[in-house]
Design a protein around this motif. Structure first.
Motif, PDB file in Angstrom:
ATOM      1  N   GLY A   1       1.984   8.945  -6.352  1.00 56.22           N
ATOM      2  CA  GLY A   1       2.346  10.346  -6.187  1.00 56.22           C
ATOM      3  C   GLY A   1       3.355  10.803  -7.217  1.00 56.22           C
ATOM      4  O   GLY A   1       3.254  11.896  -7.772  1.00 56.22           O
ATOM      5  N   ILE A   2       4.322   9.936  -7.503  1.00 55.25           N
ATOM      6  CA  ILE A   2       5.319  10.282  -8.523  1.00 55.25           C
ATOM      7  C   ILE A   2       4.675  10.355  -9.900  1.00 55.25           C
ATOM      8  O   ILE A   2       4.960  11.256 -10.689  1.00 55.25           O
ATOM      9  N   VAL A   3       3.759   9.421 -10.185  1.00 58.24           N
ATOM     10  CA  VAL A   3       3.052   9.442 -11.479  1.00 58.24           C
ATOM     11  C   VAL A   3       2.229  10.719 -11.611  1.00 58.24           C
ATOM     12  O   VAL A   3       2.208  11.344 -12.679  1.00 58.24           O
ATOM     13  N   PHE A   4       1.567  11.127 -10.519  1.00 55.39           N
ATOM     14  CA  PHE A   4       0.801  12.375 -10.573  1.00 55.39           C
ATOM     15  C   PHE A   4       1.718  13.571 -10.807  1.00 55.39           C
ATOM     16  O   PHE A   4       1.383  14.486 -11.549  1.00 55.39           O
TER      17      PHE A   4
ATOM     18  N   LEU B   1       0.463  14.845 -14.486  1.00 52.39           N
ATOM     19  CA  LEU B   1      -0.553  15.898 -14.489  1.00 52.39           C
ATOM     20  C   LEU B   1       0.058  17.243 -14.875  1.00 52.39           C
ATOM     21  O   LEU B   1       1.228  17.502 -14.628  1.00 52.39           O
ATOM     22  N   ASP B   2      -0.768  18.086 -15.461  1.00 54.03           N
ATOM     23  CA  ASP B   2      -0.283  19.413 -15.840  1.00 54.03           C
ATOM     24  C   ASP B   2      -0.694  20.478 -14.828  1.00 54.03           C
ATOM     25  O   ASP B   2       0.144  21.143 -14.237  1.00 54.03           O
ATOM     26  N   ASP B   3      -2.001  20.633 -14.635  1.00 54.57           N
ATOM     27  CA  ASP B   3      -2.489  21.743 -13.815  1.00 54.57           C
ATOM     28  C   ASP B   3      -2.393  21.472 -12.322  1.00 54.57           C
ATOM     29  O   ASP B   3      -1.985  22.331 -11.556  1.00 54.57           O
ATOM     30  N   ASN B   4      -2.806  20.286 -11.880  1.00 60.82           N
ATOM     31  CA  ASN B   4      -2.900  20.004 -10.445  1.00 60.82           C
ATOM     32  C   ASN B   4      -1.820  19.037  -9.973  1.00 60.82           C
ATOM     33  O   ASN B   4      -2.048  18.236  -9.076  1.00 60.82           O
ATOM     34  N   ARG B   5      -0.647  19.115 -10.545  1.00 57.86           N
ATOM     35  CA  ARG B   5       0.383  18.127 -10.218  1.00 57.86           C
ATOM     36  C   ARG B   5       0.796  18.195  -8.758  1.00 57.86           C
ATOM     37  O   ARG B   5       0.970  17.178  -8.114  1.00 57.86           O
ATOM     38  N   PHE B   6       0.935  19.380  -8.199  1.00 56.34           N
ATOM     39  CA  PHE B   6       1.349  19.485  -6.802  1.00 56.34           C
ATOM     40  C   PHE B   6       0.195  19.226  -5.852  1.00 56.34           C
ATOM     41  O   PHE B   6       0.397  18.718  -4.754  1.00 56.34           O
ATOM     42  N   LEU B   7      -1.004  19.557  -6.276  1.00 55.78           N
ATOM     43  CA  LEU B   7      -2.178  19.347  -5.438  1.00 55.78           C
ATOM     44  C   LEU B   7      -2.411  17.861  -5.171  1.00 55.78           C
ATOM     45  O   LEU B   7      -2.801  17.471  -4.077  1.00 55.78           O
ATOM     46  N   PHE B   8      -2.168  17.013  -6.150  1.00 52.92           N
ATOM     47  CA  PHE B   8      -2.392  15.579  -5.992  1.00 52.92           C
ATOM     48  C   PHE B   8      -1.094  14.815  -5.748  1.00 52.92           C
ATOM     49  O   PHE B   8      -1.069  13.847  -4.976  1.00 52.92           O
ATOM     50  N   GLY B   9      -0.023  15.192  -6.391  1.00 53.93           N
ATOM     51  CA  GLY B   9       1.210  14.416  -6.338  1.00 53.93           C
ATOM     52  C   GLY B   9       1.890  14.418  -4.992  1.00 53.93           C
ATOM     53  O   GLY B   9       2.275  13.364  -4.475  1.00 53.93           O
ATOM     54  N   ILE B  10       2.059  15.584  -4.410  1.00 54.78           N
ATOM     55  CA  ILE B  10       2.804  15.676  -3.154  1.00 54.78           C
ATOM     56  C   ILE B  10       2.083  14.984  -1.997  1.00 54.78           C
ATOM     57  O   ILE B  10       2.719  14.231  -1.261  1.00 54.78           O
ATOM     58  N   PRO B  11       0.770  15.168  -1.801  1.00 54.39           N
ATOM     59  CA  PRO B  11       0.122  14.437  -0.702  1.00 54.39           C
ATOM     60  C   PRO B  11       0.205  12.914  -0.852  1.00 54.39           C
ATOM     61  O   PRO B  11       0.472  12.211   0.121  1.00 54.39           O
ATOM     62  N   TYR B  12       0.006  12.410  -2.066  1.00 55.79           N
ATOM     63  CA  TYR B  12       0.090  10.966  -2.265  1.00 55.79           C
ATOM     64  C   TYR B  12       1.508  10.465  -2.000  1.00 55.79           C
ATOM     65  O   TYR B  12       1.710   9.417  -1.377  1.00 55.79           O
ATOM     66  N   LEU B  13       2.492  11.188  -2.462  1.00 55.38           N
ATOM     67  CA  LEU B  13       3.881  10.803  -2.241  1.00 55.38           C
ATOM     68  C   LEU B  13       4.208  10.808  -0.748  1.00 55.38           C
ATOM     69  O   LEU B  13       4.825   9.872  -0.232  1.00 55.38           O
ATOM     70  N   LEU B  14       3.772  11.839  -0.027  1.00 52.93           N
ATOM     71  CA  LEU B  14       4.035  11.915   1.403  1.00 52.93           C
ATOM     72  C   LEU B  14       3.332  10.800   2.169  1.00 52.93           C
ATOM     73  O   LEU B  14       3.914  10.212   3.087  1.00 52.93           O
TER      74      LEU B  14
ATOM     75  N   ILE C   1       0.842  -1.203   0.000  1.00 51.56           N
ATOM     76  CA  ILE C   1       0.000   0.000   0.000  1.00 51.56           C
ATOM     77  C   ILE C   1       0.879   1.256   0.000  1.00 51.56           C
ATOM     78  O   ILE C   1       0.612   2.217  -0.726  1.00 51.56           O
ATOM     79  N   GLY C   2       1.926   1.261   0.817  1.00 54.52           N
ATOM     80  CA  GLY C   2       2.839   2.405   0.830  1.00 54.52           C
ATOM     81  C   GLY C   2       3.512   2.623  -0.516  1.00 54.52           C
ATOM     82  O   GLY C   2       3.646   3.748  -0.976  1.00 54.52           O
ATOM     83  N   LEU C   3       3.903   1.525  -1.144  1.00 56.62           N
ATOM     84  CA  LEU C   3       4.533   1.626  -2.461  1.00 56.62           C
ATOM     85  C   LEU C   3       3.554   2.131  -3.512  1.00 56.62           C
ATOM     86  O   LEU C   3       3.915   2.951  -4.362  1.00 56.62           O
ATOM     87  N   ILE C   4       2.308   1.682  -3.440  1.00 56.89           N
ATOM     88  CA  ILE C   4       1.290   2.149  -4.392  1.00 56.89           C
ATOM     89  C   ILE C   4       1.085   3.655  -4.250  1.00 56.89           C
ATOM     90  O   ILE C   4       1.022   4.387  -5.248  1.00 56.89           O
ATOM     91  N   PHE C   5       0.988   4.137  -3.012  1.00 53.67           N
ATOM     92  CA  PHE C   5       0.808   5.576  -2.806  1.00 53.67           C
ATOM     93  C   PHE C   5       2.024   6.361  -3.285  1.00 53.67           C
ATOM     94  O   PHE C   5       1.881   7.403  -3.936  1.00 53.67           O
TER      95      PHE C   5
END
Length: 77
Positions: free
Chosen positions: A20-23, A27-40, A12-16
């Motif tokens: 997060g890295i894939v996001f 993603l173009d517009d919301n890359r930080f909005l979705f990517g960073i929380p999932y990665l963290l 589960i940790g690896l999937i998140f």
């Protein structure tokens, strides 16, 4: 924790973390909005499972037993 629980927690940790890295990359517009929380979240899960394994190994090296249950108490699991 059972070996299956450890495996699923790492998965589960690896999937998140990978999500997060894939996001962040995809993603173009919301890359930080979705990517960073999932990665963290993924990194926190992976770090927590690893810390739990280190604590368990240290506790077994130092004399066994579980915290606060007294000597000789075995887990029902």
């Amino acid at each position: 924790m059972s070996p299956t629980g450890i495996l699923f927690s790492y998965a589960i940790g690896l999937i998140f973390a990978v999500g997060g890295i894939v996001f962040l990359v995809g993603l173009d517009d919301n890359r930080f909005l979705f990517g960073i929380p999932y990665l963290l979240i993924g990194l926190v899960i992976l770090g927590g499972v690893a810390a739990s394994q280190r604590r368990t190994a240290r506790r077994e090296r130092e004399g066994g037993g579980t915290a606060g249950r007294g000597p000789g108490h075995k887990s029902p699991y």
